[in-house]
Motif scaffolding. Structure first.
Motif, short mmCIF file in Angstrom:
data_model
loop_
_atom_site.label_atom_id
_atom_site.label_comp_id
_atom_site.label_asym_id
_atom_site.label_seq_id
_atom_site.Cartn_x
_atom_site.Cartn_y
_atom_site.Cartn_z
N VAL A 136 21.64 99.45 64.53
CA VAL A 136 22.61 99.43 63.28
C VAL A 136 23.28 99.25 63.37
CG1 VAL A 136 23.78 101.72 63.19
CG2 VAL A 136 21.87 102.16 63.72
N ALA A 137 23.85 98.03 64.52
CA ALA A 137 25.32 96.92 64.79
C ALA A 137 25.21 96.06 63.75
CB ALA A 137 25.84 97.44 65.86
N ALA A 138 23.42 95.38 63.89
CA ALA A 138 23.49 94.69 62.91
C ALA A 138 23.76 94.95 61.93
CB ALA A 138 21.91 94.25 63.37
N LEU A 139 22.87 95.83 61.27
CA LEU A 139 22.99 96.26 60.08
C LEU A 139 24.46 96.65 59.41
CD1 LEU A 139 21.84 97.50 57.25
CD2 LEU A 139 21.89 99.59 58.26
N ALA A 140 25.28 96.96 59.60
CA ALA A 140 27.37 97.36 59.91
C ALA A 140 27.33 95.57 59.71
CB ALA A 140 27.66 97.99 60.65
N PHE A 141 26.86 94.87 60.58
CA PHE A 141 27.61 93.66 60.12
C PHE A 141 26.75 92.83 58.76
CE2 PHE A 141 26.80 89.18 60.11
CZ PHE A 141 27.98 88.20 59.89
N SER A 142 25.70 93.44 58.29
CA SER A 142 25.51 92.47 57.74
C SER A 142 25.37 93.59 56.48
CB SER A 142 23.36 93.17 57.22
OG SER A 142 23.41 92.69 58.02
N VAL A 143 26.51 94.54 56.17
CA VAL A 143 27.11 94.74 54.89
C VAL A 143 28.46 94.52 54.91
CG1 VAL A 143 28.12 97.26 54.48
CG2 VAL A 143 25.73 97.85 55.46
N LEU A 144 29.25 94.44 56.02
CA LEU A 144 30.49 93.50 55.82
C LEU A 144 30.48 92.50 55.39
CD1 LEU A 144 31.99 94.65 59.18
CD2 LEU A 144 32.72 95.61 56.65
N PHE A 145 29.00 91.72 55.88
CA PHE A 145 28.98 90.55 55.30
C PHE A 145 29.23 90.42 53.40
CE2 PHE A 145 26.31 86.44 53.87
CZ PHE A 145 26.64 85.61 54.67
N ALA A 146 28.24 90.84 53.00
CA ALA A 146 27.48 91.25 51.82
C ALA A 146 29.18 91.32 51.41
CB ALA A 146 26.67 92.86 51.34
N ILE A 147 30.44 92.94 51.80
CA ILE A 147 31.01 92.63 50.81
C ILE A 147 31.97 91.70 51.25
CG2 ILE A 147 33.50 94.00 50.99
CD1 ILE A 147 32.03 96.24 52.84
N GLY A 148 32.12 90.73 52.65
CA GLY A 148 33.31 89.89 52.78
C GLY A 148 33.09 88.51 53.30
N GLY A 149 31.78 88.41 52.61
CA GLY A 149 30.69 87.10 53.65
C GLY A 149 31.57 86.23 52.57
N THR A 150 31.64 85.02 53.60
CA THR A 150 31.99 83.13 53.23
C THR A 150 31.34 82.18 52.99
OG1 THR A 150 33.15 82.60 55.45
CG2 THR A 150 34.73 83.92 53.90
N ALA A 151 30.19 82.28 54.00
CA ALA A 151 29.78 81.32 54.32
C ALA A 151 28.07 81.43 53.28
CB ALA A 151 28.40 81.86 56.08
N PRO A 152 27.85 79.70 52.94
CA PRO A 152 26.98 80.25 51.85
C PRO A 152 25.74 80.41 52.49
CG PRO A 152 27.28 77.77 53.01
CD PRO A 152 28.24 79.05 53.65
N VAL A 153 25.54 81.69 52.79
CA VAL A 153 24.37 81.73 53.10
C VAL A 153 23.68 83.40 52.30
CG1 VAL A 153 22.38 82.57 54.71
CG2 VAL A 153 23.86 81.27 55.51
N SER A 154 23.04 83.47 52.09
CA SER A 154 22.36 84.74 50.86
C SER A 154 23.08 86.32 51.78
CB SER A 154 21.33 85.25 49.37
OG SER A 154 19.85 85.14 51.43
N ALA A 155 23.52 87.68 51.82
CA ALA A 155 23.67 88.55 52.29
C ALA A 155 22.57 88.99 52.72
CB ALA A 155 24.50 89.29 51.24
N THR A 156 21.02 88.92 51.58
CA THR A 156 19.62 89.18 51.98
C THR A 156 19.19 88.88 52.75
OG1 THR A 156 19.67 90.15 49.29
CG2 THR A 156 16.98 90.35 51.32
N ALA A 157 19.26 87.41 53.62
CA ALA A 157 18.32 86.43 54.24
C ALA A 157 19.30 86.60 55.29
CB ALA A 157 19.33 85.01 54.23
N VAL A 158 21.26 87.01 55.48
CA VAL A 158 21.22 87.44 56.88
C VAL A 158 20.70 88.99 57.29
CG1 VAL A 158 23.39 87.98 57.98
CG2 VAL A 158 23.75 86.11 56.45
N ALA A 159 20.63 90.25 56.44
CA ALA A 159 19.94 91.04 56.68
C ALA A 159 18.94 91.17 57.21
CB ALA A 159 20.74 92.09 55.67
N THR A 160 18.15 90.57 56.80
CA THR A 160 16.48 90.51 57.00
C THR A 160 16.57 89.79 58.19
OG1 THR A 160 15.58 89.83 54.61
CG2 THR A 160 14.48 89.85 56.48
N ALA A 161 17.60 88.41 58.31
CA ALA A 161 17.47 87.99 59.79
C ALA A 161 18.07 88.67 60.79
CB ALA A 161 18.08 86.05 59.80
#
Length: 229
Positions: free
Chosen positions: A153-178
């Protein structure tokens, strides 16, 4: 799980910092009801254990890492408010002295691990405990389930934050999956460790376990009668 500097944009980092400050302020008030002569020393031991456990990092991908969180474990042993303070102290020391997690990302890390990890673990623990037999031996099992759920759940919350304001050149889907995928595995390990640690404390000193309060009457009477005999 530690978020580095610059991984989220400034508005997202500021927003999580505001949430973290509010959560820690509420925890300071709540800890007054939880801390006593028994739980205060335990809080120090819990913080030290979580600090050591979080030093073992596993690369996840996309510039992120995963490790044991310890939020559910801390909440069951010393109470959710005190657990939030323990995790906050750990994250502050790691961020300020050991460069584990970014300084500007402290609010994000405290929100993810100190607030979400603790509160989700505690709420799941209470929910599971409510359906298990009302005895002390149910506490480690409920704690393990809370630990397992809190990590992804904490990992999923981070994935949501990254989808909102992520700056790294990585897709939000890839980050969430990993993140979620790996933290399901990490959550299994955390559940096992939580089961063993809480079970060990419950077996020796159940009176020290905050989550066992209200289940102690029969056990206390048994100890007292044995001592009298």
């Amino acid at each position: 799980m530690h978020v580095p500097d610059g991984f989220l944009d400034a508005p997202t980092s500021v927003a999580t910092a505001v949430v973290a400050v509010g959560g820690v302020a509420a925890a300071l008030r709540g800890a007054r009801r939880e801390l006593d002569d028994r739980t205060a020393p335990m809080a120090g031991l819990v913080a030290a254990f979580v600090f050591a456990a979080q030093m073992m990092n596993f690369p996840v991908g996309g510039g992120t890492s995963g490790h044991l969180l310890g939020g559910a474990l801390a909440a069951v042993l010393v109470g959710p408010s005190t657990a939030i303070l323990c995790l906050t102290v750990v994250l502050l020391v790691q961020g300020l002295l050991m460069a584990d997690g970014g300084i500007t990302a402290l609010g994000t890390n405290i929100t993810l691990m100190g607030l979400i990890g603790v509160l989700v673990g505690w709420l799941v623990f209470r929910g599971v405990l409510a359906v298990l037999p009302k005895r002390v031996s149910s506490v480690p099992v409920a704690a393990a389930v809370g630990a397992f759920v809190s990590v992804p759940v904490a990992a999923l919350a981070f994935s949501v934050l990254f989808a909102i304001g992520g700056t790294a050149p990585v897709s939000a889907t890839a980050v969430a999956t990993a993140m979620v995928g790996w933290h399901l595995v990490i959550g299994t390990g955390e559940a096992l460790i939580t089961l063993l640690v809480v079970g060990s404390v419950v077996a020796v000193r159940p009176d020290l376990v905050y989550g066992a309060r209200g289940l102690m009457t029969g056990h206390e009477l048994e100890i007292r009668s044995g001592a009298t005999a």
